[in-house]
Write an enzyme that holds these catalytic residues in place. Structure first.
Site, PDB file in Angstrom:
ATOM      1  N   CYS A 158      -6.418  -4.269   6.968  1.00  0.00           N
ATOM      2  CA  CYS A 158      -7.667  -3.518   6.905  1.00  0.00           C
ATOM      3  C   CYS A 158      -8.742  -4.183   6.059  1.00  0.00           C
ATOM      4  O   CYS A 158      -9.930  -3.977   6.292  1.00  0.00           O
ATOM      5  CB  CYS A 158      -7.402  -2.096   6.404  1.00  0.00           C
ATOM      6  SG  CYS A 158      -6.808  -2.003   4.695  1.00  0.00           S
ATOM      7  N   CYS A 179       0.833  -1.201   0.000  1.00  0.00           N
ATOM      8  CA  CYS A 179       0.000   0.000   0.000  1.00  0.00           C
ATOM      9  C   CYS A 179       0.869   1.253   0.000  1.00  0.00           C
ATOM     10  O   CYS A 179       0.613   2.202  -0.733  1.00  0.00           O
ATOM     11  CB  CYS A 179      -0.926  -0.010   1.216  1.00  0.00           C
ATOM     12  SG  CYS A 179      -2.086   1.382   1.275  1.00  0.00           S
TER      13      CYS A 179
END
Length: 360
Positions: free
Chosen positions: A201, A105
């Site tokens: 997440c 990410c």
């Protein structure tokens, strides 16, 4: 009159990015917040997800922005995140490797796509709530560990090069977590006592195996053998993507002493296990290596090598290798895991890193 420097703050809805925005505003920057919409997991009922850019986090970020009196926007990165992070996560497990989606990410979304958009919008800098520091030596930038070593995140930022470091700010690098929460209370931010999030997440209920089963039907391949390092066949596994190097629990074996996963042989669909010493590796080969300075150093080179985020780092000798870098440890390290990242340090400075190809 000198124009204020414009800073985009990546606001995840947590206390760290909230205080980052507050500090930069107090320091005189022209600040606006951006929250990245990364997924639509709220639509899956009855499941809980790690706290990173979900609907509650978005509203927390917007509330903080209102308290600080700064503009706040939401950028839709769902497709980008799905391909660059979730896709990578699934592919890694299917190849018999263990991924680190936070690094993916950072490299492919935050400090690539978001930074690019921030600059396109006229921002001078992108700021995040990471615990790390940026220094300068001679004509180059350095990526350094945070003052609060218990929160240091330099490991997951190893991929930042000179271009990125010239445009990035880490205001929390000189602070402890306790000080950050105290500042949040001082600024009257609603996130002051919000718990930290450590889960992935996009994985519901902290169960990556269930996620892989649902997202990749081929993950549950026909059971293959579990083979001891001495050649004995001890049982059958449930699918290689459900195991990782060093794993002890969930093997379904009872031999009177602990067993650990030592290798995942995708070519034969075999899970290899052994004793504690069989998980030790005196060296590691690292591929796709990048260097913070932009240039490879002269080899051989002494460095401390972290082989996962919570690893303390081990002294090693770095040498060139056809795949990238070969690191020979002063003492063998446990659970060197393909797909994880090895990051090289000189003192408190990150000099480079890459993906672990294999230990030996």
């Amino acid at each position: 009159m000198t124009q204020k420097k414009k800073v985009v703050v990546a606001m995840s809805g947590g206390v760290d990015s909230s205080v980052t925005a507050a500090l930069l505003k107090e320091q005189g920057y022209d600040v606006f917040g951006v929250t990245m919409k990364l997924s639509n997991w709220e639509s899956k009922e009855g499941r809980t997800f790690g706290g990173c850019c979900g609907s509650k986090d978005f509203y927390d970020a917007r509330s903080v922005a209102q308290t600080l009196g700064i503009p706040h926007y939401s950028f839709d990165y769902v497709d980008k995140f799905k391909g660059s992070v979730i896709g990578y996560f699934k592919d890694s497990y299917m190849k018999g490797e263990t991924p680190n989606p936070c690094i993916a990410c950072n490299q492919n979304v935050k400090f690539d796509f978001l930074l690019e958009q921030a600059v396109a919008l006229g921002a001078d800098y992108l700021a995040t709530g990471h615990y790390a520091r940026i220094g300068q030596a001679a004509d180059r930038y350095e990526l350094k560990k945070a003052v609060d070593l218990s929160k240091d995140q330099s490991y997951v930022l190893y991929g930042l090069g000179q271009k990125e470091l010239s445009r990035v700010l880490f205001p929390l690098g000189d602070l402890t977590k306790t000080e950050v929460r105290e500042l949040a209370r001082k600024y009257n931010l609603r996130t002051a006592d919000k718990p930290d999030s450590y889960e992935i997440c996009f994985v519901p209920n902290e169960d990556y195996r269930q996620f892989i089963s649902e997202e990749v039907p081929d993950a549950e391949r026909p059971s293959g053998p579990i083979r001891h390092v001495d050649g004995r066949i001890l049982g059958k596994h449930k699918g290689l993507p459900f195991y990782t190097i060093g794993q002890r629990e969930g093997l379904g074996l009872s031999v009177g002493h602990p067993l650990y996963v030592t290798a995942l042989e995708t070519s034969t669909n075999t899970l290899v296990v052994g004793g504690k010493t069989d998980v030790l590796s005196p060296a590691v080969v690292v591929r796709q290596v990048t260097w913070v300075s932009g240039q490879a150093p002269a080899f051989p080179l002494s460095a401390d090598v972290k082989i996962r985020s919570r690893h303390v780092g081990a002294p090693a000798r770095l040498n060139d290798d056809p795949l990238g870098v070969r690191a020979i440890f002063e003492s063998a390290q446990s659970a060197v895991t393909p797909g994880q990242f090895a990051v090289f340090y000189e003192g408190d400075s990150v000099i480079g890193g890459g993906i672990i190809d294999h230990g030996f």
